[in-house]
Design an enzyme around this catalytic site. Structure first.
Site: not given
Length: 388
Positions: A104, A283
């Site tokens: 991320d 996720d």
RNA sequence: GGGGGGAUACCAGAGCGGUCAAAUGGGGCAGACUGUAAAUCUGUUGGCUAAGCCUUCGGAGGUUCGAAUCCUCCUCCCCCCA
């Protein structure tokens, strides 16, 4: 029509859809990266600082059967830092995880560390949560950092908007995320991987809970023709139905032949519903964080293992036995570990929950292949827990 | 034998005349957690016919309008000196 790429020179990965569900938008496929193949739909355990908290990689590989894990640009940049990561030869070499990694970008920290950052057109100035030091994150250096980390899938730098979020702000923020994406792409294409394997970049759709903004954003993202696309800014407190509405809307616009990643989602029910809407990748910190806090996800619903009712329950942790911990340990024993504050309790719960999540998406995949996904989902959802 | 200190809710431990059903910590019970500042955080923890009432601060009496707090005796515990 499926396009055959003669060489994978221009792309970091290859996505092939194998089957689709006739009653929903669910599909299953494979995503091939230089660190291995990911079978979709997939759940990706979160490993923010280079570790999936409390779980050995051996367990993650062999018991959880994780195919890809996450890392976080902001956290890894602060610790261990770029010098160490680069000296190690990237995150894979540093932590020993040899399957794919997605990082991320720090866009979530723009949301979660809102009182520690200042946003500008140029980027975001963070005051480190560790030592208060100041660090500027820009679309450009976020690309550079992810090159150094060596993620197989890099994420564009975005702002994850909060909920509630007024329309004007959501619109402004979405346009900023779009401008940042253009800068991300420029930097991405101007740089190369550092460690001999390829990296992909996923852009992120924003737009909060506003249909017109989500559509506009999805169209903007779609025309970038990235190797995969993500949907962000959801599961931040909006009603679940709103999340589904946005996912459905956006999936209708994003390219069908590229993987779709719904960031930060979610509960087992959320995952099944979003698979049905056309999401391929998920996720979430829930299986690990909630696991550490005593919540177990099972095919029969959610249990709080700390509750007194398990005190003398000597049945297996989970009779379905998805991983070795389910048969190895009893509910009474795991409860005891939690009550006693023993670290083994959270570790067992994390392995169990992750194994369950990976089983859930694997089973969804199987059901899609067999053409039974929708009916299977319909009978699963009531069992998974009405609250979630 | 002499001198001193102390007994408070499940535990430890504040409180030393009314604002005390009694601080705080632990333990217990329950809840929250969605691209991880989280092995974190929150609520609750005498009883009930619950915006009120009843029974509680080792035991029994007493002083006072009013006592966990002051006095007397009793029981038990700890420390020091012989």
């Amino acid at each position: 029509m499926k396009i055959e790429f003669p060489a994978q020179l221009f792309f970091a990965m290859q996505f092939q859809i194998e089957s689709t569900d006739s009653l929903s938008s669910a599909r299953c496929g494979t995503l091939i990266t230089d660190h291995g193949t990911i079978e979709t739909p997939i759940f990706m355990p979160v490993g923010t600082v280079g570790t999936v908290k409390g779980v050995h990689f051996r367990e993650l590989r062999e018991d959880v059967k994780a195919q890809i894990i996450l890392g976080n640009t902001y956290h890894l940049y602060l610790r261990p830092g770029l010098n160490t990561l680069e000296a190690a030869g990237g995150l894979h070499r540093f932590n020993g995880w040899d399957r794919p990694i997605l990082t991320d970008s720090g866009g979530y920290q723009v949301y979660s560390l809102t009182d520690r950052r200042k946003m500008k057109e140029e980027g975001v100035l963070f005051h480190s949560h560790i030592d208060g030091s100041k660090h500027q994150f820009t679309p450009e250096n976020v690309m550079d950092i992810q090159r150094i980390i060596g993620a197989d899938i890099m994420m564009a730098f975005d702002e994850c908007t909060p909920f509630p979020c007024d329309y004007d702000y959501a619109k402004k923020s979405m346009h900023l995320t779009h401008r940042w994406l253009e800068r991300c792409l420029a930097r991405f294409h101007a740089t190369e991987p550092k460690y001999g394997y390829r990296q992909a970049l996923f852009p992120i759709v924003q737009g909060s809970v506003y249909r017109d903004l989500r559509m506009q954003s999805a169209e903007f993202i779609a025309k970038q023709e990235a190797e995969g696309n993500a949907i962000g800014g959801l599961s931040v407190g909006e009603p679940t139905e709103t999340m589904y509405e946005m996912t459905e809307l956006v999936c209708g616009i994003l390219p069908k032949d590229k993987p779709r990643y719904l960031m930060g989602v979610g509960t087992p029910v959320n995952i099944l519903e979003n698979i049905a809407l056309g999401i391929d990748m998920f996720d979430c910190v829930m299986p690990t964080r909630n696991g550490r806090n005593g919540m177990l996800f099972t095919a029969g619903g959610i249990i709080n293992i700390r509750n007194e009712k398990w005190k003398n329950d000597f049945s297996p942790l989970d009779a379905s036995g998805l991983s070795f911990v389910d048969n190895q340990y009893t509910r009474a024993y795991v409860r005891h570990l939690f009550i006693a504050g023993e670290m083994l309790g959270p570790m067992i719960a994390s392995i169990h929950n992750l194994a369950f999540y990976l089983w859930l998406v694997g089973e969804a995949r199987k059901q899609i292949q067999e053409g039974t996904f929708s009916s299977w989902k319909a009978q699963m959802i009531p069992k998974l827990g009405n609250r979630l």
